[in-house]
Design a protein around this motif. Structure first.
Motif, PDB file in Angstrom:
ATOM      1  N   GLN A   1       0.838  -1.180   0.000  1.00 19.27           N
ATOM      2  CA  GLN A   1       0.000   0.000   0.000  1.00 19.27           C
ATOM      3  C   GLN A   1       0.881   1.240   0.000  1.00 19.27           C
ATOM      4  O   GLN A   1       1.988   1.225   0.535  1.00 19.27           O
TER       5      GLN A   1
ATOM      6  N   GLY B   1       5.605   4.012   1.493  1.00 23.57           N
ATOM      7  CA  GLY B   1       5.291   2.674   1.003  1.00 23.57           C
ATOM      8  C   GLY B   1       6.525   2.097   0.349  1.00 23.57           C
ATOM      9  O   GLY B   1       7.589   2.702   0.358  1.00 23.57           O
TER      10      GLY B   1
ATOM     11  N   GLN C   1       0.863   5.709   0.406  1.00 25.93           N
ATOM     12  CA  GLN C   1       0.126   6.762   1.083  1.00 25.93           C
ATOM     13  C   GLN C   1       0.799   8.101   0.817  1.00 25.93           C
ATOM     14  O   GLN C   1       2.028   8.172   0.700  1.00 25.93           O
TER      15      GLN C   1
ATOM     16  N   ARG D   1       4.014  -3.694  -8.517  1.00 22.21           N
ATOM     17  CA  ARG D   1       2.638  -3.241  -8.588  1.00 22.21           C
ATOM     18  C   ARG D   1       2.650  -1.729  -8.788  1.00 22.21           C
ATOM     19  O   ARG D   1       3.657  -1.068  -8.511  1.00 22.21           O
TER      20      ARG D   1
ATOM     21  N   THR E   1       5.739   0.300  -7.239  1.00 23.84           N
ATOM     22  CA  THR E   1       6.330  -0.247  -6.026  1.00 23.84           C
ATOM     23  C   THR E   1       7.386  -1.288  -6.380  1.00 23.84           C
ATOM     24  O   THR E   1       7.483  -1.765  -7.518  1.00 23.84           O
TER      25      THR E   1
ATOM     26  N   VAL F   1      -3.344   8.529  -6.873  1.00 23.16           N
ATOM     27  CA  VAL F   1      -3.285   8.493  -5.414  1.00 23.16           C
ATOM     28  C   VAL F   1      -3.435   9.918  -4.878  1.00 23.16           C
ATOM     29  O   VAL F   1      -2.800  10.849  -5.393  1.00 23.16           O
TER      30      VAL F   1
ATOM     31  N   PHE G   1       0.028   1.937  -8.434  1.00 23.85           N
ATOM     32  CA  PHE G   1      -1.205   2.549  -7.949  1.00 23.85           C
ATOM     33  C   PHE G   1      -1.420   3.839  -8.736  1.00 23.85           C
ATOM     34  O   PHE G   1      -0.516   4.674  -8.819  1.00 23.85           O
TER      35      PHE G   1
END
Length: 122
Positions: A1, A26, A3, A106, A102, A111, A108
């Motif tokens: 995850q 993260g 942030q 992965r 990441t 955000v 994201f």
């Protein structure tokens, strides 16, 4: 995850300055474009400034010459230096990134931070 956490908002008089900071946390490998948006009461969220991973910056016309966006890719941070503030700059300011990659292969998209309130008094 992953942030995003913003800091640096507060109350300032017209003509004053504030510096907002946003830190991504993260297992981050890299971050694409980063930016700041704001939302004033009763208005839609609007772009304030964005900066690419290579450092190219773009600004809303309303803040050109007053605000400066910068980023530190090693620290995964993006800052917004705001000078010559006016009451029209009063809003909740949100940090945003296009895509965070990441170390786990992965990513994201889109955000957002939780927002930080900037209030400029006349």
């Amino acid at each position: 995850q992953v942030q995003l956490v913003e800091s640096g908002g507060g109350l300032v008089q017209a003509g004053g300055s504030l510096r907002l900071s946003c830190a991504a946390s993260g297992s981050i490998l890299s971050i694409d474009g980063m930016g700041w948006y704001r939302q004033a009461p009763g208005k839609q969220r609007e772009l304030v400034a964005r900066i690419s991973s290579g450092g190219t910056a773009n600004y809303a016309d309303s803040v050109k010459g007053r605000f400066t966006i910068s980023r530190d890719n090693a620290k995964n941070t993006v800052d917004l230096q705001m000078n010559s503030l006016t009451p029209e700059d009063t809003a909740v300011y949100y940090c945003n990134v296009d895509r965070i990659w990441t170390i786990h292969r992965r990513y994201f998209d889109e955000v957002w931070g939780q927002g930080t309130l900037v209030t400029v008094s006349s």
